[in-house]
Design a protein around this motif. Sequence first.
Motif, PDB file in Angstrom:
ATOM      1  N   GLU A 295       0.833  -1.203   0.000  1.00 11.36           N
ATOM      2  CA  GLU A 295       0.000   0.000   0.000  1.00 11.36           C
ATOM      3  C   GLU A 295       0.868   1.253   0.000  1.00 11.36           C
ATOM      4  O   GLU A 295       0.524   2.264  -0.632  1.00 11.36           O
ATOM      5  CB  GLU A 295      -0.927   0.005   1.223  1.00 11.36           C
ATOM      6  N   THR A 328      -9.624  -4.963   0.038  1.00 12.40           N
ATOM      7  CA  THR A 328      -9.230  -3.739   0.737  1.00 12.40           C
ATOM      8  C   THR A 328      -9.759  -2.507   0.015  1.00 12.40           C
ATOM      9  O   THR A 328     -10.109  -2.554  -1.169  1.00 12.40           O
ATOM     10  CB  THR A 328      -7.694  -3.639   0.847  1.00 12.40           C
ATOM     11  N   TYR A 330      -8.343   0.575  -0.698  1.00 14.37           N
ATOM     12  CA  TYR A 330      -7.582   1.625  -1.364  1.00 14.37           C
ATOM     13  C   TYR A 330      -7.729   1.630  -2.881  1.00 14.37           C
ATOM     14  O   TYR A 330      -7.699   2.691  -3.507  1.00 14.37           O
ATOM     15  CB  TYR A 330      -6.103   1.630  -0.946  1.00 14.37           C
ATOM     16  N   GLU A 359     -12.334  -3.527   3.522  1.00 10.75           N
ATOM     17  CA  GLU A 359     -11.426  -3.517   4.668  1.00 10.75           C
ATOM     18  C   GLU A 359     -10.583  -2.244   4.679  1.00 10.75           C
ATOM     19  O   GLU A 359      -9.973  -1.873   3.678  1.00 10.75           O
ATOM     20  CB  GLU A 359     -10.518  -4.752   4.592  1.00 10.75           C
ATOM     21  N   SER A 360     -10.562  -1.577   5.835  1.00 11.37           N
ATOM     22  CA  SER A 360      -9.744  -0.374   5.975  1.00 11.37           C
ATOM     23  C   SER A 360      -8.256  -0.720   5.935  1.00 11.37           C
ATOM     24  O   SER A 360      -7.855  -1.851   6.237  1.00 11.37           O
ATOM     25  CB  SER A 360     -10.062   0.339   7.288  1.00 11.37           C
ATOM     26  N   THR A 361      -7.434   0.266   5.582  1.00 11.91           N
ATOM     27  CA  THR A 361      -5.987   0.083   5.531  1.00 11.91           C
ATOM     28  C   THR A 361      -5.340   1.232   6.298  1.00 11.91           C
ATOM     29  O   THR A 361      -6.012   2.214   6.631  1.00 11.91           O
ATOM     30  CB  THR A 361      -5.482   0.081   4.069  1.00 11.91           C
ATOM     31  N   ASN A 365      -8.691   4.774   5.645  1.00 14.77           N
ATOM     32  CA  ASN A 365      -9.601   4.237   6.653  1.00 14.77           C
ATOM     33  C   ASN A 365     -11.007   4.815   6.454  1.00 14.77           C
ATOM     34  O   ASN A 365     -11.226   5.704   5.632  1.00 14.77           O
ATOM     35  CB  ASN A 365      -9.082   4.515   8.062  1.00 14.77           C
TER      36      ASN A 365
END
Length: 388
Positions: A295, A328, A330, A359-361, A365
């Motif tokens: 990321e 995820t 992003y 899913e947050s990273t 977020n």
Amino acid sequence: MKKALLFLFIMLCAISINAQTIYESFQSRKLNTTRDLKIRLPNNYDPSSNLKYPVIIVFDGDYLFEPVVGQVAFQTYFDKMPESIVVGLVQGKDRFYDSYHDEVTGLPIEFGARFYDFISTELIPHIDRNYKTSKFKVAVGHDLMANFMNAFLLKDDPIFKAYVNLSPDFKGDMDENISNRLKWLKEDVFYYMVTSSDDVAPLRNGILEANQKLNQVDNKALKYYFDDFEGHSHYTLVTGGLSQALDKIFELYKPISDREFKEDILTYEGTLDTYISKRYKKIEDLFGISKPISEDEFEKIVKAAEQRDDVASLEKIGKLANKQDPTTSYGTYYMALHAERIGKTKRAKKLYESALDLESTPHINKDLILLKVEGLAVAGDDKESDID
């Protein structure tokens, strides 16, 4: 107190290395004897996994194995190089015979030739059969064994892709053989050599002469690195040389540097998804390992796209990120950012809302995404109806 803590840390590292080292006696038909090996596997090594690892063959494993393992552990901890399998050859009193060479050519003969065959036809196949190895193999040698290992470079298809020469004791025409061979190699090869101001004088003189020859080699496939340390002896140059060598050999593996960002990425002709894909494909082709794009790396190329005012790259980077990991947020976030930049507010809002379900990273977020959704709501929807 600090010295005591440092000593304790060094002792704990030594205990850890010994605890995780496999000691093996290998029966060689070529040598008609057994050879002791030290084998250090990566911390999370799983024989059932599809992951493969570069192999570092350490000649003079009696005393060089532990420094190499320590440096590998240090650099892998900070993700500066891939986790690797380190194999140390315990040579002891056999070292003189292992390095036996022709005084004119510097190439292995008699005992040395048999030891050469042992490495290429027995040891390497044994390691490849029993462990999860990639095609990228590194040879590390000190003085006489550095001269010996260079003989592998002279084959049509060298088994080693990188050579770490720690104060090599070049014999006969070996330095000339090397420079001539490196002119014609077509596949990438890494060649590192080090000496120091207090090195053994005859060795230092030969190394400086070899460096002059190697500096004249014009071959894009050659990645040549040379260090001349100040104040180090023939033995104390080893740790610094190992650090520099591994740092240079695995430079491509490391995260994007400021230099690469400014000189290569910002000036790249084409969309940046292509740049980052090619970069990681080269890592896979060169080192034989598959490394997902992190990321952090995606964030860097998105930052570069924005600095370049390269809106087209944003959407393609988002699609690439989603392809790698659709769970995820992003990738979808970048695609939403692209839609927002080109004025497709409805599409951007829909994509941001979709990202909320993923899913947050660390970088993307739910709080950040909600701010984007709320900002678009305050701005109001535009008249665009095409949200495809």
